[in-house]
Structures are given as C-alpha cells and as structure tokens.
Motif scaffolding. Structure first.
Motif, PDB file in Angstrom:
ATOM      1  N   UNK A 126      55.791  -1.871  27.251  1.00 37.47           N
ATOM      2  CA  UNK A 126      55.117  -1.119  27.569  1.00 37.47           C
ATOM      3  C   UNK A 126      53.747   0.393  26.885  1.00 37.47           C
ATOM      4  N   UNK A 127      53.546   0.889  27.438  1.00 36.09           N
ATOM      5  CA  UNK A 127      52.196   1.740  27.340  1.00 36.09           C
ATOM      6  C   UNK A 127      53.383   2.462  25.714  1.00 36.09           C
ATOM      7  N   UNK A 128      52.336   3.077  24.712  1.00 35.49           N
ATOM      8  CA  UNK A 128      52.808   4.181  23.985  1.00 35.49           C
ATOM      9  C   UNK A 128      52.008   5.184  23.379  1.00 35.49           C
ATOM     10  N   UNK A 129      52.457   6.494  23.240  1.00 41.55           N
ATOM     11  CA  UNK A 129      51.738   7.767  22.810  1.00 41.55           C
ATOM     12  C   UNK A 129      52.421   8.219  22.485  1.00 41.55           C
ATOM     13  N   UNK A 130      51.923   9.148  21.229  1.00 42.41           N
ATOM     14  CA  UNK A 130      52.457  10.462  21.212  1.00 42.41           C
ATOM     15  C   UNK A 130      51.744  11.302  21.327  1.00 42.41           C
ATOM     16  N   UNK A 131      52.904  12.469  21.434  1.00 39.89           N
ATOM     17  CA  UNK A 131      52.436  14.144  22.033  1.00 39.89           C
ATOM     18  C   UNK A 131      52.664  15.447  21.313  1.00 39.89           C
ATOM     19  N   UNK A 132      52.579  15.792  21.544  1.00 37.52           N
ATOM     20  CA  UNK A 132      52.957  17.105  22.215  1.00 37.52           C
ATOM     21  C   UNK A 132      53.069  18.402  23.110  1.00 37.52           C
ATOM     22  N   UNK A 133      53.302  18.701  23.311  1.00 35.75           N
ATOM     23  CA  UNK A 133      53.817  19.254  24.320  1.00 35.75           C
ATOM     24  C   UNK A 133      53.746  20.627  23.547  1.00 35.75           C
ATOM     25  N   UNK A 134      53.615  21.554  22.780  1.00 36.82           N
ATOM     26  CA  UNK A 134      52.671  22.560  22.106  1.00 36.82           C
ATOM     27  C   UNK A 134      51.908  22.885  22.119  1.00 36.82           C
ATOM     28  N   UNK A 135      50.708  21.607  21.454  1.00 40.59           N
ATOM     29  CA  UNK A 135      49.086  20.956  21.147  1.00 40.59           C
ATOM     30  C   UNK A 135      48.357  21.361  22.439  1.00 40.59           C
ATOM     31  N   UNK A 136      49.257  20.317  23.246  1.00 38.49           N
ATOM     32  CA  UNK A 136      48.482  19.373  24.180  1.00 38.49           C
ATOM     33  C   UNK A 136      47.903  18.669  24.194  1.00 38.49           C
ATOM     34  N   UNK A 137      48.894  17.546  23.473  1.00 36.67           N
ATOM     35  CA  UNK A 137      47.999  16.680  22.752  1.00 36.67           C
ATOM     36  C   UNK A 137      49.103  14.746  23.674  1.00 36.67           C
ATOM     37  N   UNK A 138      48.052  14.657  24.426  1.00 36.47           N
ATOM     38  CA  UNK A 138      48.548  13.151  25.406  1.00 36.47           C
ATOM     39  C   UNK A 138      49.209  13.438  26.348  1.00 36.47           C
ATOM     40  N   UNK A 139      49.308  14.703  27.002  1.00 33.73           N
ATOM     41  CA  UNK A 139      50.127  15.731  27.902  1.00 33.73           C
ATOM     42  C   UNK A 139      49.760  14.274  28.867  1.00 33.73           C
ATOM     43  N   UNK A 140      48.492  14.569  29.467  1.00 35.85           N
ATOM     44  CA  UNK A 140      48.344  14.662  31.000  1.00 35.85           C
ATOM     45  C   UNK A 140      48.311  12.700  31.475  1.00 35.85           C
ATOM     46  N   UNK A 141      48.177  12.280  30.024  1.00 34.38           N
ATOM     47  CA  UNK A 141      47.404  11.094  29.761  1.00 34.38           C
ATOM     48  C   UNK A 141      49.023   9.875  30.200  1.00 34.38           C
ATOM     49  N   UNK A 142      50.584  11.167  29.480  1.00 40.12           N
ATOM     50  CA  UNK A 142      51.526   9.741  29.687  1.00 40.12           C
ATOM     51  C   UNK A 142      51.543   9.461  31.673  1.00 40.12           C
ATOM     52  N   UNK A 143      50.963  10.745  32.451  1.00 36.64           N
ATOM     53  CA  UNK A 143      51.151  10.798  34.014  1.00 36.64           C
ATOM     54  C   UNK A 143      50.308   9.880  34.671  1.00 36.64           C
TER      55      UNK A 143
END
Lengths: 184, 950
Positions: A140-157
C-alpha cells in the motif's frame, strides 16, 4: 456525485482525529479528547471530479473494538495511522490490517499507511525505512504526516480516492440497467 | 509429586459469528437467517434472525465453558419458518474437537457444507466379535492385545475414512460406494501382497466364521425428538459381495441394546452368494451383488471377508398407509481382512459411530472465502482453550515467582513485567495476572509498581495511559473483575429504560430527513444523558474499595510525575473510569451484561451518542481550555448544554470520591449498610423447566416452563419474563444442588435438583442444554458452600480469599459478626469467579509457549533484543543498570526452570493417563480422536523436554 466511505484506524493517541479534523475543517485540535466514533462529510475535487468523502474517525481504545467489524465491512478505503514517536502503535497495525483483509475477504483493499507526528523528529522512535518496508509488505501507499504542521494531510485522502477509483471505477451502466428494469 | 488423578480439564470456547455471504436459499426478499452453535448435536446458543438478505451480518460473540466431553463443534445456518414448516438448514460449519485449537482466535471464512442425515452422527456402541475357525474352536483375540497395533489401526481407520471422503462426492448411492470400496481394496491388496506382510491367510481361514454382537448403544441422535433404532450388519467381501442382516426395531430409546448374534463366513464362494445360515427371529439376510467381479483378484476360489459394518437406522413410523422410512444414525466399520487385522481386533470394545459419507469439507477455513460448495460462506472466529489444571499446590513455585518480584525494585526485573514484554497480546497476560493478584490481595501493589515504571518513561502528558500497555490492560481487567456489579447497579436501570422506550435521539442533520424533529430528538437525548450522568456521579461511594485504591494509587503516581499540572489528578482517573469503563459499557451493553436482547439500529445510535457525550464530559472536566472545540459540529449545542459549572463540579466530586481510600476495613460497616440497602445483584436468569416439590403426581406429569432469576438474595421464578414471581426462595434456604445422571428416573437430560432446607422434596429443574446446566449448578453450588459455612461458624459469610465475606475481617479466628446482612455482592462475586490454579496454568502455558524466546533473552545481552513472531516485529528491552540486568536474567532463569518443572508434571500426568486409558473402553471408544491427540501430544511434550535445559 460519487460517495467514498473512508475509515481511519490506529491505536490510541496517534492523531487519527487530529488528521481527520485538519483535513475536514483545516483546524489543528490542540486539546486531547479520546474519540469513540465520529463521522464527517467533506466534498472535494480529485482529478477534476467532485467527490463526497464520508470519513469515519474511530476509537483507538481497544474497549470499543467490538464495532470494528461493522465499519470494516462498510468502509471502502482505510487509513492506518501510527505515531512515529511510539513503537507499540506501529506494531499494532499488523493485526488491524489482517482483520480488514479478512472482513473484506480480499487481499486488495485501498489503504494508506500513515506515520503521524513527523514534526516531532527529535522524539522519533520508528524510522522512515521501517514504515516504508511495512507499506511494502502491506502493498500500500506510505506517507509520513503531521496534523499539526499540516504536512501531507490532504494527500492521504486524495490518494485513497484514487485507489478506490482504480479498484472499482464508477459503473454508470449499472444505473441504466436499473432504470430499464423499472420500465419493464 | 502431584496426584495426577486430581487433574481437571477446563475447556473454554469463544465463538464470534461475523457474517455470511452468498447463501443458497430463497431469494433475498424472503430469507430470514440465523445461526446456531452446537456441541455434537446439542444446541448451545443462537444468534438473532437477520431478515431479507443473503449476506446477513451477525457480529455476535458467544463464550462458554464446556461442561462435558464432545467430539465436534458445528455452526448451523438456518432459514427460518417457511409457512409453518420447520426451519431449514442451509448448511453448516463442522470442526472436529481436536482441530479447534488451530483456529486460535483468528477469523476464517468457512464454506458451508450440506446438512444431511448422513453426517449428523453421534453416540457409541459396544461390539463383541468372536472368531471361530474351521476346526471348530473359538479363537479369542484379546490375547493379542497390543496397544501399539491398535493405535496404528485407529489412525488407519481415520485415514481410510478421509480417503473415502475424497473419493465419494455428493453420492450416497450404494453401488457407487461399493465401486470405490472395491477400488481401494484392489490397491490395498496388491500393495499388501507386494510387501508380503499378509501371509497366506486364505488357506487358514477357509471355513472360519465370525460372530458379531451389538451389545448396546449410547447417546444416539434423536430425529425430531424420537428414536426407534435398528441395526444393519453388513459383511463386505473382497469381491464386492455384501451380506446384510438386520435387527428388530427397538422403540423409543436412544440407548438400545441388541444382543442377537450375527454370524458370517470368513470366505464366500464366488458363485454361492446366497449364503444365509442365520435365522434369528425376523432378522433378514440379503445379498447385494454390486458390481461385476472385474475388481476381484480371486475369481475362482471365492473371496475373503474384508469388513464388517454396523449401521444404525431410525425407523420412521408409517403415515396414512405410506410406508415408513429410515433415517441414518451412524455407522461403525471394522476392517477384518486377513489374520493380522482380525487378530488386532478386540473381542469386546466400544466404538464411536462415524458419518456415512462425510462430505469433503474443503480447506478447513481459509483467510478468504472460496465458493466451493455454493451453499455460501460464513466468517467465524474461534478461540478454544483446553487447560489441564493441577491442584493449586502444584503451582506454588510459579506463584512465588510471580509474587516475589513485585515488591522489589526494579519492577522491570519481575516476572510480571517480563511476561508483559514477551507475550504479544497484552490482554492475554493481563487477564490471569489480574485475577491472581486480586486473589492474593496484591492487585493494587502490582499495578502501582507497573504504573510508576510506565510513567517514568512518559514525556507527553496528553497520552497518559492511552497506549495498550500492560498497565492499561490490567486496569481494564481489574475494573471488569471487581467493578461489574458496581456497573450493573449504577447503569442497569437507566439502560433498561433507554432500550425499552426506544426514543429517537438523532441530532446529526445529515442523518435526519425531517429537520423539524431535531429539536425533539435533542430534548430526548439531553434527558437521557442527564439520567446516565447523574446515575454515575451519584454512585461514587458504591465504587468497590479495591477500585478506589487503584484510582488513588494511579492519581498519586501521576501527580508525583507531573507535579505542576493541575489537570492530571482528574484526567488520569477519568481516562479509566469514563473512557475505559462507563463509555464502552453504554456503547456495548451486551458486552458488559447490561442488556441481553439484541439492539436495533436506533437504540444503538442513541447509546453511541450518549456514550460520546459522557466521555466528552468526563474529558472536559480534566482539561478545560478556554475555547471548547467540537469535532463534530452538530454536537456543539449538546456539549454546551452539559459543560456547565454544576456538571463539572459534580463530576470532579465524583472523581475525588472514587479515588479516595476509605481507611481499610474500618469503613466496612458503612459498606455493609450500603450493601443491605443496594438492591440484590442479579446473578443469572433464563427460561427453565421446573417441577415443584409438593406435587404428588407421578414423575413427568407437571413440568412447567418458568422464567428463573437468581440474585444474591433469592431464587425466584415467574410464568414469564417481566411477570411477578410465583415463587421466591431466599438463597439461605438452598442447602444442596445435585446433577441427575442422564439415565435418571425422569428420563430427561440436563436436569438437576435443588434441595431446600426443611422441605422433604427437592425442586427439579431442567435446563435447555449442558452449558446452561453447568452455569446454574456452578452458581448454586457456591451458594450452598457459603450457606454451609454460615452454619458451622459464627460468621454469616464464608472465609474466602483471606477475609470473611460477611464482615471482611482478615483473621480467620476472629469472633463472629452479629449483623444479619446479605452477602457483600462484590466479594461474593469474586469468590465465585476466581480460580487461581487455572490462572497459574494459563500463565505457565504462556511461558512455555515463549520458552525459546526467553532462553534467547537469557543468553544474549545488549540493550534490547529483536525477534520476529507471526510476521510482526517484537522486541525485549533490558533494564539499563548492570545489577538490574543481572536480576532480570535471574528471574528469566527461574521462569524457565519453573516452566520446565511444570511441564514435566504434565508429561508424567499424560503418560500415566495414557497407561490407564484403554482404547476400546467405554471412555475411549475406538475412533476417538482425542485419544490419538493425547498420545501424540505426549510425544510432543517428551521431545520438547529434551530441547529445554539451559
């Protein structure tokens, strides 16, 4: 408009709600409030197409896992979240994925593996390579994110929407057939 | 050394029925599907019925102790009620007892297999066989009693059955059956000839005869409640000739005795196929010539007896002139080809009945479904445990090892902490540990130590006790074990109201069609939340002392660790009592025995909304930031409604109350007063059939269905649930409970009698199945025990687990308490549920399962050790300091040697058991797979033993 049922899973305190709320409402929830089960709806445009996302944010506390079965059955795409600052949250995902596959009765389920809290680099316990190799194993796809710093959040969905589209393209013919039947 | 005869076997089964797919039955509009779980043929429980779908979702979990020996577990899928017809089985999942362990708490999709009379088999029979050779004297074969040859024969028997199973598909016709038989035989003979293991048997057996007697049968299956059995004895010869004889029909019994002898020649002449010398009453002999003799290898001088099979049939009565039929009940096949096989036979032995042609069950459960039979598939999760438990003293060393570590520093070197690290599933460890430490009255100590250790490594206050760690798991278990009655007393009334009223409470505008209803719904919901919330915050002083001690200690640890945080003193307690106790119980009342009936969608949603609100209030109290943020928008109004100063203050007061330790047992008077005021706690309820003692009518004449309730005060029954009890017996009146054997005067199963003080005649009660029977008897026995103790001592309660259940005094010789009060339900419940020997055995099994890992940890050093287990990464972290590490290794060494010793006890016990048990006896009939499993397990034990030593 096509609807997408997305389920966010993971252990307690990894930031499932923070990611979801950041995506839906563009707010970072400072306060910690353990979730039992919340649902959200958000309309987005992915690849020029309007989509209605129905996101189910689930409980990390294991007491509430009796309901897992039902939302795994209903969900189309899954976000598996761990925290890069806690090894045990990473280990817990193996069982979760296995349960999803069994309930869905297939190996091929749209899924994203997410290592959250990547802003806390100094507290990191789970290396990025470990995450990558687990995603490899999960296929599956993998990403590291940060909800706080708004990193990669939209990309997940967005990624999940694309996966769902790829797996089961919208069937317009089916609807036509249905209307034919009613005519008859 | 332990006395092996004192060993007991505790079997527990947990079955979760998830969902079914692609069911082959009527169309989806009319289908109404439910499942039943059965041990052998006895139904134990059933799911609710799901209508109008061929893919019903059940999500039901059942857990029970297995009270008797059983051979298979079946899960039937039924289609309900087609216009007054009986429910139709769609298919079933069928698992042999010895295969259950393989499913080890994992989910599998099972292809349903057909349900037909041919596979619905139970019971056993005693068969006598005598050989008479041509010279005219009887040869008793029992001198040839070689255990090993019997064992191998049992295996061969099984193997053969499987072999046939694969050959025979969907065809029960006799000739086809024979065809296959012959085919197998052909091979068999050729190979045996080639190997030259069978000497020239034909010559010696030329004129011999064999006589078979079916002495008695036990526990045959009943068909529609009736059993009129008769037996058919078939001799099959190597050329395919079959000679069939039958007995008379025995009426109305499932334990028939057939003593007529049946004789067959050991060889038949090929041309002379009508040999029938046996003329017993109406017994008839028929010969079937099934196939042209194409497969016979001895076409000229005849054929040898290959096998005798005994088939039991239920004779169905004749209806309106139409002829009666027969229903298959079971079959025993005894191979008798040649001297060797004949000599290996016991002259008098018990056999299990086998299915006639068991359908191939496909892969026995696969991760993913495969529609092999087209009947549909069922997703099931099975967790089966069978523990051989020895008397408590056998585990003394293990008990000491577990207890000694927790009061020494560091806790990381204790056996408890090490167990928590090596066992993957924390719940599995926490469950027996909590019960053991509760038994030893050290639960507060151990959790405090572990919590201190966990907090010392925690930096982020927000995720305090949020992970699935040993501490949080042990707290869950402790709250469940010691707090269940408290939970019931607190929430049962209000939950009952909510379920009965079934008001609409949906406040999410996206889920309501008529927006005008939202206001009314909001009002309903707010009212419910208020009721539940008040029930909780007023319950503070009813919280069991042990739990208060635990909350007190945890708060203590947290405040010490984060002294400058003002919220932590509330958040740490609320994160257990609200998040992990009350909120889950409201959300899933069935899981906490707060409700029995299935919940409809509306009620489930209402409970979910209440649960969320309660959790949020609990959380809000501890972390009041200035701007309250609501994740789901529609909940804003509701939370605003409750997050007021009055609610917050009362919640704080409640959290303070439950984390205040009332000084030891001095406060116990207060407690006792409480328990005499609080309503009696319901222990068990359900429908049973009863016969009252006063009745003068003969047995069996006036049994009536009644709804029974057993509480900590009384045993009562009423005509129906919710009706006023017609009889109410104080439990102090109950002096005895006795199980009646299945061959009782009443000819009824699962029946027991309750003996009441000052009454001549007992109360007879019949339960629906063996599991129910065991649960009722277990509870009633504990009550009797307690009652007995009350009379022999001055105390009204019993001295259990180091204290009197009546007054709580810890000195057994202390003078009696004079108060006449009911049991303290909490302590009473503990006394009935704790079983330290069983818990120690479970822990031993866990250590034993991880013995190789432990040895690696012992031998290797470093900071941490990684290993791979079931495709997941696991790791063990050593303590930092050198002397702590040494202590830790010492503990591991002790764990290994204790486990090693216990394992030796198991091995010896199994060996002596094997020596005592005779295959072919009534206890271990031939065809009993458990026996084979036992013997192979023993070999496993022995071989593992040699690997162990450090």
């Amino acid at each position: 408009m096509r609807e997408y049922k997305i389920v966010v899973l993971g252990s307690g305190g990894v930031g499932k709600s923070a990611l979801t709320v950041q995506f839906v409402q563009c707010i970072f929830v400072e306060k910690y409030d353990p979730t039992i089960e919340d649902s959200y709806r958000k309309q987005v445009e992915v690849d020029g197409q309007q989509c209605m996302l129905e996101i189910l944010d689930t409980a990390g506390t294991e007491q509430f896992t009796a309901m897992r079965d039902l939302y795994m059955k209903n969900g189309q795409g899954f976000v598996l979240v761990y925290s890069i600052t806690a090894q045990s949250t990473f280990n817990d995902l193996q069982d979760l994925r296995e349960q999803i596959l069994r309930v869905k009765d297939t190996e091929d389920v749209p899924m994203v593996l997410v290592g959250n809290k990547c802003d806390l680099e100094e507290e990191r316990v789970v290396g990025k390579d470990l995450g990558k190799s687990l995603a490899n194993q999960f296929n599956c796809t993998f990403m590291e994110t940060s909800a706080k710093a708004k990193i990669n959040v939209n990309d997940i969905f967005y990624d999940l929407v694309r996966q769902i589209n790829k797996k089961s393209p919208e069937k317009k013919q089916k609807q036509k057939k249905k209307s034919l039947c009613t005519l008859l | 050394m332990a006395d092996y005869s004192l060993e007991r076997i505790e079997e527990q089964l947990k079955v979760k029925i998830g969902e079914a797919k692609d069911l082959l039955t009527r169309n989806s509009n009319t289908a109404a599907v439910y499942c039943t779980i059965a041990l052998d043929q006895e139904e134990i429980c059933r799911t609710p019925t799901i209508e109008r779908t061929l893919a019903p979702f059940f999500g039901e979990e059942f857990e029970f102790k297995i009270p008797r020996k059983f051979r298979h577990l079946s899960i039937y899928v039924w289609d309900r009620d087609r216009h007054l017809k009986p429910d139709k089985p769609i298919g079933k999942v069928f698992i042999k007892q010895q295969e259950l362990q393989k499913y080890n708490n994992k989910e599998f999709w099972f292809s349903l297999i057909p349900v037909d009379a041919d596979s619905e088999v139970q019971g056993k029979a005693r068969v006598q066989i005598t050989f008479e050779d041509g010279l005219g004297y009887l040869k008793r074969s029992e001198e040839y009693d070689d255990r090993r040859s019997l064992e191998t024969r049992c295996i061969q028997n099984d193997y053969k059955e499987n072999n046939e199973t694969t050959n025979i598909r969907n065809n029960h016709q006799l000739h086809n059956h024979n065809h296959n038989h012959n085919h197998n035989l052909h091979h068999h003979k050729l190979s045996s000839k080639r190997r030259n293991t069978t000497p020239d048997f034909r010559k010696t057996d030329t004129h011999g005869r064999v006589t078979v007697r079916l002495m008695e049968c036990l526990d045959l299956a009943k068909k529609n409640g009736a059993c009129n059995p008769f037996a058919q004895i078939t001799a099959t010869y190597t050329n395919g000739v079959k000679l069939v004889q039958r007995t008379k029909v025995r009426k109305k019994t499932n334990n028939p005795k057939f003593t007529e002898p049946f004789s067959f020649d050991l060889t038949v002449n090929n041309n002379n196929t009508t040999t029938s010398t046996n003329n017993i009453d109406s017994s008839t002999t028929t010969t079937t010539h099934s196939q042209p003799n194409a497969y016979s290898i001895y076409p000229i001088d005849g054929a040898d007896l290959n096998e005798i099979s005994l088939t039991l049939w239920h004779s169905t009565p004749t209806f309106n002139g139409s002829g009666g039929g027969k229903v298959f009940l079971g079959e025993i096949r005894i191979p008798m080809l040649g001297r060797q096989q004949q000599a290996a036979l016991k002259s008098d032995a018990w056999y299990y009945f086998k299915p006639r042609s068991l359908q191939e069950s496909g892969p026995p459960g696969t991760p993913f479904s495969c529609p092999s039979h087209g009947l549909g598939t069922l997703r099931v999760k099975i967790a089966y445990t069978a523990l051989h438990v020895f008397p408590l003293a056998t585990y003394d060393n293990l008990m000491d090892l577990l207890m000694e570590g927790i009061e020494q520093k560091p806790i990381t070197a204790s056996a408890v902490h090490i167990l928590g690290q090596i066992v993957a599933n924390k719940t599995d460890v926490a469950h027996p540990l909590v019960r053991l430490f509760t038994h030893k009255k050290m639960i507060a100590t151990v959790i405090k130590q572990l919590a201190e250790q966990e907090l010392s490594e925690l930096n982020d206050l927000t995720t305090i006790f949020r992970g699935n760690t040993l501490v949080s798991k042990m707290m869950d278990e402790a709250m469940r074990l010691s707090g269940l009655h408290y939970l019931h007393n607190t929430l049962r009334p209000v939950i009952k109201t909510i379920i009965q009223e079934n008001k609409s409470c949906e406040i999410d505008p996206a889920k309501v069609n008529n927006k005008n209803l939202i206001n009314a719904n909001f009002f309903n919901l707010a009212d419910y939340v208020k009721q539940v919330f008040e029930a909780i915050i007023n319950s503070g002083w009813n919280c069991p002392p042990i739990l208060r001690q635990l909350f007190h200690d945890l708060r203590d640890c947290a405040v010490k660790r984060f002294p400058y945080n003002s919220e932590v003193r509330y958040s740490v307690v609320s994160s257990f009592i609200f998040l992990r106790f009350f909120a889950p119980a409201i959300l899933g009342p069935k899981l906490f025995d707060l409700a029995n009936e299935p919940l409809d969608e509306n009620t489930a949603r209402t409970l979910k909304l209440i649960s969320k609100t309660i959790q949020s209030i609990g959380n809000f109290v501890s972390s009041r930031s200035s701007n309250q943020f609501n994740k789901e928008e529609f909940t804003g109004e509701l939370y605003k409604h409750f997050c007021k100063e009055t609610y917050v203050e009362s919640a704080k007061k409640f959290l303070d109350e439950i984390s205040t330790v009332t000084d030891g047992f001095n406060n116990n008077n207060n407690n006792n007063n409480n328990s005499s005021i609080t309503p009696a706690v319901l222990l068990k309820e359900g429908m049973m059939t009863k016969k009252r003692a006063q009745s003068r009518k003969p047995f069996g004449s006036n049994f009536k269905q009644r709804f029974f309730q057993l509480s900590t005060n009384s045993l009562s029954y009423a005509k129906a649930k919710g009706k006023r009890p017609t009889c109410d017996i104080p439990i102090t009146e109950i002096v005895g409970v006795e199980r009646l054997s299945n061959n009782n005067d009443l000819k009824m199963q699962n029946i027991f009698q309750i003996i009441l003080r000052d009454r001549d005649r007992p109360l007879y009660v019949q339960t629906q199945n063996c599991v129910e029977e065991k649960e009722w008897i277990d509870l009633l026995e504990k009550i009797c025990e307690n009652n007995k103790e009350r009379h022999t001592m001055d105390h009204l309660g019993a001295f259990v687990n180091g204290h009197y259940t009546c007054c709580g005094r810890m000195d057994e010789a202390s003078e009696g308490c004079s108060q006449v009060v009911a049991y303290n339900p909490y302590q009473w419940e503990l006394a009935t549920t704790l079983d330290p020997a069983k818990d120690l055995e479970r822990i031993h099994q866990m250590i034993w399962a991880n013995i190789e890992t432990l040895k690696r940890i012992y031998h290797e050093g470093g900071e941490r050790l990684h290993w791979q287990q079931d495709s997941s990464h696991r790791s063990f972290i050593y303590p930092n300091l050198m002397n702590e590490k040494t202590k830790c290794r010492k503990t591991i060494f002790n764990m290994i040697s204790v486990a090693d010793n216990l394992n030796e006890v198991h091995t010896k016990c199994n060996q002596s058991l094997l020596q005592k048990l005779m295959p072919g006896s009534k206890e271990i009939p031939i065809g009993d797979d458990n026996y084979l499993q036992l013997s192979s397990m023993n070999r496993g034990f022995a071989s593992k033993r040699t690997v162990v030593g450090i």
